[in-house]
Design a protein around this motif. Structure first.
Motif, mmCIF file in Angstrom:
data_model
loop_
_atom_site.group_PDB
_atom_site.id
_atom_site.type_symbol
_atom_site.label_atom_id
_atom_site.label_comp_id
_atom_site.label_asym_id
_atom_site.label_seq_id
_atom_site.Cartn_x
_atom_site.Cartn_y
_atom_site.Cartn_z
ATOM 1 N N UNK A 34 0.824 -1.115 0.149
ATOM 2 C CA UNK A 34 0.093 -0.036 -0.022
ATOM 3 C C UNK A 34 0.797 1.286 -0.017
ATOM 4 N N UNK A 35 2.100 1.086 0.599
ATOM 5 C CA UNK A 35 2.864 2.366 0.749
ATOM 6 C C UNK A 35 3.323 2.758 -0.823
ATOM 7 N N UNK A 55 -6.119 23.015 10.829
ATOM 8 C CA UNK A 55 -7.232 22.325 10.466
ATOM 9 C C UNK A 55 -7.450 22.053 8.896
ATOM 10 N N UNK A 56 -7.413 23.361 8.321
ATOM 11 C CA UNK A 56 -7.609 23.596 6.886
ATOM 12 C C UNK A 56 -6.689 22.756 6.101
ATOM 13 N N UNK A 57 -5.481 22.949 6.517
ATOM 14 C CA UNK A 57 -4.138 22.217 5.732
ATOM 15 C C UNK A 57 -4.492 20.774 5.892
ATOM 16 N N UNK A 58 -4.677 20.233 7.207
ATOM 17 C CA UNK A 58 -4.702 18.971 7.349
ATOM 18 C C UNK A 58 -5.922 18.062 6.978
ATOM 19 N N UNK A 59 -7.090 18.804 6.923
ATOM 20 C CA UNK A 59 -8.124 18.076 6.419
ATOM 21 C C UNK A 59 -8.324 17.854 4.942
ATOM 22 N N UNK A 60 -7.850 19.187 4.492
ATOM 23 C CA UNK A 60 -7.775 19.306 2.865
ATOM 24 C C UNK A 60 -6.667 18.189 2.430
ATOM 25 N N UNK A 61 -5.488 18.203 2.898
ATOM 26 C CA UNK A 61 -4.745 17.275 2.068
ATOM 27 C C UNK A 61 -5.107 15.963 2.586
ATOM 28 N N UNK A 62 -5.330 15.643 3.804
ATOM 29 C CA UNK A 62 -5.608 14.143 4.120
ATOM 30 C C UNK A 62 -6.948 13.560 3.043
ATOM 31 N N UNK A 75 -7.155 10.638 -3.852
ATOM 32 C CA UNK A 75 -6.320 10.142 -4.971
ATOM 33 C C UNK A 75 -5.478 8.880 -4.886
ATOM 34 N N UNK A 76 -5.338 8.312 -3.728
ATOM 35 C CA UNK A 76 -4.633 7.122 -3.448
ATOM 36 C C UNK A 76 -5.661 6.055 -3.963
ATOM 37 N N UNK A 77 -7.053 6.166 -3.486
ATOM 38 C CA UNK A 77 -8.189 5.453 -3.736
ATOM 39 C C UNK A 77 -8.147 5.243 -5.264
ATOM 40 N N UNK A 78 -8.126 6.255 -6.149
ATOM 41 C CA UNK A 78 -8.564 6.325 -7.504
ATOM 42 C C UNK A 78 -7.120 5.662 -8.102
ATOM 43 N N UNK A 79 -6.118 6.044 -7.718
ATOM 44 C CA UNK A 79 -4.689 5.359 -8.167
ATOM 45 C C UNK A 79 -4.753 3.819 -7.954
ATOM 46 N N UNK A 80 -4.925 3.251 -6.648
ATOM 47 C CA UNK A 80 -5.157 1.856 -6.678
ATOM 48 C C UNK A 80 -6.051 1.433 -7.697
ATOM 49 N N UNK A 113 -11.380 -1.140 -1.992
ATOM 50 C CA UNK A 113 -10.467 0.204 -2.257
ATOM 51 C C UNK A 113 -11.157 1.214 -1.399
ATOM 52 N N UNK A 114 -12.294 1.301 -1.146
ATOM 53 C CA UNK A 114 -12.725 2.154 -0.031
ATOM 54 C C UNK A 114 -12.436 1.735 1.279
ATOM 55 N N UNK A 115 -12.092 0.576 1.616
ATOM 56 C CA UNK A 115 -11.614 0.519 2.707
ATOM 57 C C UNK A 115 -10.084 0.957 2.847
ATOM 58 N N UNK A 116 -9.475 0.794 1.973
ATOM 59 C CA UNK A 116 -8.227 1.338 2.151
ATOM 60 C C UNK A 116 -8.159 2.916 2.054
ATOM 61 N N UNK A 117 -9.290 3.540 1.674
ATOM 62 C CA UNK A 117 -9.227 5.091 1.603
ATOM 63 C C UNK A 117 -9.530 5.569 3.061
ATOM 64 N N UNK A 118 -10.615 4.629 3.679
ATOM 65 C CA UNK A 118 -10.885 4.941 5.151
ATOM 66 C C UNK A 118 -9.633 5.057 6.238
#
Lengths: 647, 617
Positions: free
Chosen positions: A46-47, A114-121, A127-132, A164-169
């Motif tokens: 996953x990494x 909080x803005x930066x953190x939530x937005x990036x995460x 993105x990772x979900x769609x990439x996988x 894939x959704x489980x990975x996103x979560x």
């Protein structure tokens, strides 16, 4: 499966509305939802998907830390304000103002973090979900067809969606749980720092909560899963009722089904109530523990204030911390489940990603140009999906440029396999398949695909307009080309009769068209592809005579000027072929033109004289000469390998 | 007579696609109806609401108590009270805090549990009603409504309505107590400070409502885009052979990338909406807190209020924060319930196009005579375009009638009218002189059985599937029926025999086997009128002949109607009706029709001597 039947059978209900042989909906235990909490191999896989975003994630973690820091700081600032800023005089006044400045800075930082953190995460997890998903989907485009044959589409879809959704979560919560851990330790540290004695006393309730939750979690999870599963059971039964409604009504099963459905719906209700009990039982425990901590604070803290050992502000700060310190514990224990689920999903994802790609272009593969002669040749080909049981045995034949060859033989004789090999869906075990004089393994798959058009037995249409379906991947085909092809195969008239003509959307797999019409659309698609070689698996299902006539004519158009390899089921097609090859049990029995084969008096002539409508109907007696014993089993078995397409 | 309910169908299809919030009045009507269903669990509703009241009050008491504790210690420190009295007062407060906390926990649990329970009960009631409705809605409805939409309705929309009690109703009570009484308490303690403490409420309430509505809108849109994406994937995987055959992988990856990108973009947008909102809400909350601290601090300094009051203001604000943030969810809950509920209730209120007449009686089969008299028919939603015109014929017990004609001529339609899958729009169909519209549906469908073109197998054992219409049947009858359908030998050859599970999640059968299953299933009913609706198209000619022979054995007990496009399937019928454009254009025995030299003859030539006509055609 056996166990399932047993419960069905033993569950004889005698109340008159629930007959012994009736069930609604189907029920299969779902896949393992939870895996080990941590599996290094899976985390590493996953990494690999997370790596491209590592800088962003580092920033997010920093923001999380900052965010947590401000959360921890605010009670301290309040404490400072209360202890130093509430007196009279200029000194206290400026202390209060100073505190307010600190407060303003803290909340500004809190806002930004909080803005930066939530937005990036949030975005990175998406993105990772769609990439996988893209990686998996791309991989599935290349894996061998034998894997696809063996695997249900629904199963793959649940990989591409649920897992894939489980990975996103998992990704989202992991970053946030960094904050939770820091928050928890921060609170503990600050409480001890503010006052060790009071800190220890109030924190004493924390381990209690931990222990309670550890006991609670596995039981609660069972109840939650049972509720979840009872949902899918009830919904499955509903879906069945909707799909099968015509049968239900014509068989008058409404009342029986309703009673059975009521059972499932009641079970669902009970399961949910039980889950709600488990979910709610934690609330009074947490609240009581909070109450105890606060009571301790009031008594002990109050006494300490009295004894001048504690400032009032510290007491207020404690109040704030006590109200917060159960939150991280709750989310951390939840994180445990999320991780287990992610590992189970990750396991399944890697399984798909690891399916070997059997068929790849050779490093020195050449392009098959349109100038090749269009011949197809099998040289001593032996092939089987299971190498121990070859389906084709030493098969050799050649289709000359421009010739139409009809392959005939009983079900299971290997016709469809031969057709698949010409397109290199599989690789032969022995021998060679040559197209245009080149071994197919020496050609690029893409160029081979361009030169061989294929029409499958079961016409498959994609959601999209008729035009898009005919054009398919031939992007440079103009509308005129498409219309010309449709006219040539005789599909133009019924297409024009559709509500929006060529722009009519095809619903679920072309549902609005009849089978025969879909067949004609797939012919037009093959014609637009304009390949030198046409491989065609004729439909077996009987189509009404009017459409049938159109199809026969279209077939002639399609084969004009092309090399044709046709798995033929209809007499008319067989008779029109330049040459007929009779296969049985993977071996070539005889070949020649219709006239020649009739004259030679072999299997073909005997079959022909029995005048069966389709050569797949060959009864046991007829085929016995060429295909003893095995024919019966094969003829009845729904043979996946021998069906041109699967739906 | 039955035209009215059919005419309403397009609205339903429209409604299903309808995703925005419905009008206020309709919305409230829907919500009132949901509440009425909730009220069926009267006790649970009462307990939930009372518990909410108590839990919210306890919630409000806690900051007060804590404030008091602080004041008590302060007072003591400043030497204003006697030491032992103060200490015992402190202890009393501590015990009160503990008690109130425990009570709050218990009543919160009761509130949550019972409101969940009410919701689940409502879900259960609606589930059953929905199932019942779906089962009985006529073919005319199911023809025109996408099955996927019906499933969504029964899952997601039902869920939306189910949640209303806990997320909507209970939360309203909770919030009004917290904001109303809590606000009053704050304002009456200190007007200015109270206003400041509450200043974040309107902003957060507004932000969170707007955001939730926007998130809801984009959520629906996202689901739409995700379903496009999953359709692309599903079709690709299902049609993987076509994809490979045309070397269309790049084309498919492109399609996937486009769909994927569209979904991802929206997902990002949603993150933005959410982030902007939560950050702003937190900021406004802290700003209000800062104000309270600042102004309150000055007030404490000048002795206008005590430290305890300030602390209780601050604590109260933290308690209020969460519920106010969730105000958006409340708005969302109303929006969701009114749209989802509207869809569900519209379905439940649909009048059945085909149902028992008020004076319906059981059909009594005596001589077994089926009669079509000047039957006209047009499909619901076809704007009155006739599918059948003036169809008249009669069939007696023991007779076999063949129906043949070009595709779309109306053969299947005739077959579907007999068991009243649809009602005729003119003329009359009768069995033994009884208009079938006057017979109960149950008795009619026991007397008339249709072997359908498309076979639906249920996910259960083969024997259960065969005994679908007669689930009390004994094994030997099941085996006899499957024997007649030429299936017995095949089934016995399977490892688990009749217990083999088939259907969506079971073993797959070939098209011909499925059709034979359908034949076996129908034979079990032993009907007075047996209709084969093109149900042997995928069965090979030889097996079909065997089935025909078996059926002929029992033909004397019933009327048999065979719809087919393969001449050999029906040329032995007692009478053959050639249907074209909804009318019977030729009728007679095989030989008579051949001699007529008309359309039947042409078809015969086409099928039996294709090479002769193939060139001409």
């Amino acid at each position: 499966m056996a166990a399932e039947q047993e419960t069905e059978r033993n569950d004889v209900r005698e109340d008159g509305r629930r007959p012994p042989r009736a069930v609604v909906g189907s029920h299969r235990i779902e896949e393992e939802m939870f895996g080990r909490v941590f599996d290094r191999r899976i985390v590493r896989r996953i990494w690999a998907f997370v790596r491209p975003y590592r800088l962003k994630l580092a920033l997010a973690v920093a923001a999380v830390l900052l965010f947590t820091g401000t959360q921890l700081a605010i009670p301290l600032i309040i404490r400072h304000a209360i202890d130093t800023g509430l007196g009279e005089g200029a000194e206290a006044r400026s202390a209060l103002n100073l505190s307010m400045l600190a407060f303003a800075i803290a909340i500004a930082l809190n806002f930004a973090a909080s803005w930066v953190q939530e937005s990036i995460v949030g975005k990175t997890a998406e993105n990772v979900l769609f990439d996988i998903r893209t990686a998996m989907f791309g991989h599935l485009q290349r894996v061998s067809l034998s894997f696809m044959d063996k695997t249900e589409v629904g199963r793959l879809m649940s990989r591409l969606q649920g897992d894939v959704n489980a990975m996103q979560e998992f990704l989202e919560t992991s970053v946030l749980s960094v904050g939770d851990i820091v928050l928890l330790f921060g609170i503990v540290f600050l409480m001890l720092w503010l006052n060790v004695e009071l800190g220890l006393l109030t924190l004493a309730v924390l381990p209690v909560l931990f222990v309670v939750r550890i006991f609670w979690l596995p039981r609660a999870r069972l109840a939650f899963m049972a509720a979840h599963e009872s949902n899918s059971v009830a919904n499955g039964a509903l879906a069945e009722a909707i799909h099968g409604v015509r049968t239900v009504q014509s068989m008058g099963r409404q009342q029986v089904n309703f009673a059975l459905y009521d059972d499932k719906a009641s079970a669902n209700l009970r399961a949910h109530r039980k889950a709600a009990k488990y979910a709610q039982v934690m609330v009074p425990i947490v609240d009581s523990l909070t109450g105890i901590a606060m009571a301790v604070l009031v008594v002990v803290g109050g006494a300490m204030v009295l004894d001048q050992r504690l400032d009032v502000g510290v007491m207020v700060a404690f109040l704030f911390y006590i109200q917060r310190f159960f939150d991280p514990i709750r989310s951390l224990t939840m994180q445990y489940s999320v991780m287990q689920r992610a590992m189970a999903s990750g396991q399944r994802l890697t399984e798909v990603l690891d399916v070997p790609v059997d068929i790849t272009d050779a490093p020195d593969a050449i392009e098959l140009g349109p100038d090749m002669d269009g011949s197809v040749e099998f040289r001593d080909v032996t092939f089987g999906y299971n190498p121990a049981q070859p389906i084709l045995k030493n098969l050799s034949f050649r289709v000359n440029p421009g010739e139409t060859v009809a392959l005939i033989g009983p079900t299971g004789s290997g016709k469809s396999s031969a057709m698949a090999l010409a397109h290199r869906f599989y690789d032969v075990q022995q021998g060679q398949v040559l197209v245009g004089g080149h071994d197919v393994r020496a050609l690029t798959q893409a160029s081979l695909g361009r030169q061989i058009a294929m029409v499958l037995q079961e016409p498959f249409l994609f959601t999209g307009t008729v035009l898009e379906n005919i054009r398919f991947n031939k992007a440079d085909a103009s509308r005129e080309d498409v219309v010309a092809a449709a006219i040539a195969v005789g599909a133009h008239d019924f297409i024009m009769a559709l509500p929006q003509g060529y722009e009519t959307m095809m619903g679920e797999r072309g549902g609005s068209l009849s089978l025969g019409q879909r067949q004609l659309v797939s012919f037009a698609r093959a014609l637009v592809a304009d390949a030198k070689i046409l491989v065609l698996d004729e439909a077996t299902a009987s189509i009404d005579s009017y459409t049938e006539m159109l199809i026969q004519k279209a077939l002639q158009t399609l084969l004009q000027g092309r090399t044709g390899l046709v798995i033929a089921h209809r007499l008319a097609t067989i008779r029109d072929a330049d040459r007929i090859i009779v296969l049985a049990n993977g071996e070539l029995i005889e070949q020649g033109s219709h006239q020649e084969l009739i004259k030679s008096g072999g299997l073909y002539s005997s079959l022909y004289s029995m005048s069966y409508a389709s050569f797949d109907d060959i009864p046991l007696a007829g085929a016995a000469a060429a295909a003893p014993q095995t024919a019966q089993a094969n003829a009845e078995e729904p043979d996946k390998n021998d069906t041109g397409s699967r739906t | 007579m039955s035209a009215a309910p059919q005419d309403r169908l397009p609205d339903i299809a429209e409604l299903m696609r309808h995703t925005s919030v419905t009008g206020w009045r309709d919305g409230l009507g829907t919500i009132a109806r949901v509440v009425r269903i909730d009220m069926q669990s009267r006790w649970a509703v009462t307990i939930a609401l009372v518990s909410t009241l108590v839990a919210a009050s306890m919630q409000l008491v806690i900051p007060r108590l804590l404030g008091r504790a602080i004041d008590q210690t302060q007072l003591l420190v400043s030497g204003g009270a006697e030491e032992t009295a103060a200490r015992s007062a402190l202890l009393a407060t501590a015990l009160l805090v503990l008690l109130v906390s425990v009570l709050r926990g218990i009543f919160t649990t009761l509130q949550n549990y019972f409101s969940e329970s009410v919701g689940h009960h409502t879900g259960y009631v609606l589930r059953l009603a929905y199932y019942e409705k779906i089962q009985n809605l006529s073919f005319g409805f199911h023809d025109r409504v996408h099955s996927g939409d019906l499933i969504t309705l029964g899952m997601l929309d039902l869920e939306g309505v189910r949640m209303f009690f806990s997320t909507g109703l209970v939360r309203i009570v909770l919030l009004s107590i917290l904001i109303g009484i809590g606000g009053y308490m704050l304002l009456s303690t200190d007007l200015l400070l109270g206003l400041m403490a509450l200043s974040f409420v309107p902003f957060v309430a507004w932000r969170s409502s707007v955001t939730q509505l926007r998130l809801r809108g984009t959520w629906l849109e996202l689901q739409e885009r995700l379903s496009v994406l999953s359709r692309v994937m599903e079709e690709n995987l299902g049609g993987i052979r076509v994809v490979r055959a045309f070397a269309a992988q790049p084309h498919e990856m492109q399609k996937f990338a486009v769909a994927s990108e569209r979904a991802l973009q929206l997902a990002h947008q949603r993150v933005d909406i959410r982030v902007r909102n939560t950050s702003a809400m937190t900021l406004s909350f802290f700003m209000a807190m800062g104000l309270v601290l600042w102004v309150g601090g000055s007030k404490v300094a000048t002795g206008q209020i005590t430290v305890g009051t300030l602390a209780s203001f601050l604590t109260f604000m933290t308690i209020l924060q969460m519920p106010v943030r969730q105000l958006g969810l409340l708005v969302n809950s109303f929006a969701r319930t009114s749209t989802c509920g509207a869809r569900i209730f519209a379905m439940l209120d649909l009048e059945l196009a085909v149902q028992n007449a008020p004076d319906a009686h059981d059909l009594v089969v005596t001589d077994g005579v089926l009669r079509f008299e000047n039957v006209d028919f047009s499909y619901p939603g076809a704007d009155g375009r006739p599918a059948l015109r003036n169809i008249s014929f009669e069939a007696r017990r023991g007779e076999t009638i063949g129906l043949i004609g070009p595709p779309g001529s109306g053969k299947t339609t005739i077959a579907h009218l007999i068991p009243r899958f649809y009602d005729v729009t003119g003329g009359c169909i009768s069995i033994d002189g009884q208009d079938i519209r006057k017979a109960t549906l149950q008795s009619l469908r026991r007397a008339v059985a249709v072997v359908q073109q498309d076979v639906f197998l249920f996910t259960t054992s083969l024997e259960n599937n065969i005994a679908y219409g007669d689930p009390w049947a004994k094994t030997d009858r099941i085996e006899r029926a499957s024997g007649s359908a030429q299936l017995h030998r095949y089934i016995m050859g399977l490892p688990s025999g009749y217990r083999t599970v088939v259907g969506e999640r079971g073993a797959s059968l070939s098209g011909g086997q499925r059709q034979r299953m359908s034949i076996a299933r129908t034979l079990m009913l032993n009907p007075a009128v047996l209709v084969f609706d093109d149900s042997t198209a995928a069965v090979d000619a030889n097996t079909e002949r065997q089935i025909r022979d078996e059926i002929r054995e029992h033909a004397s007990e019933r009327v048999t109607i065979i719809v087919a496009h393969r001449l050999s399937s029906l040329m032995h019928s007692d009478r053959i009706l050639f249907v074209e454009k909804g009318e019977i254009v030729e009728s007679g025995t095989h030989d008579e029709l051949l001699a007529l030299n008309g359309r039947y003859r042409a078809l015969y030539d086409l099928q039996v001597r294709p090479e002769a006509s193939g060139g001409k055609g």
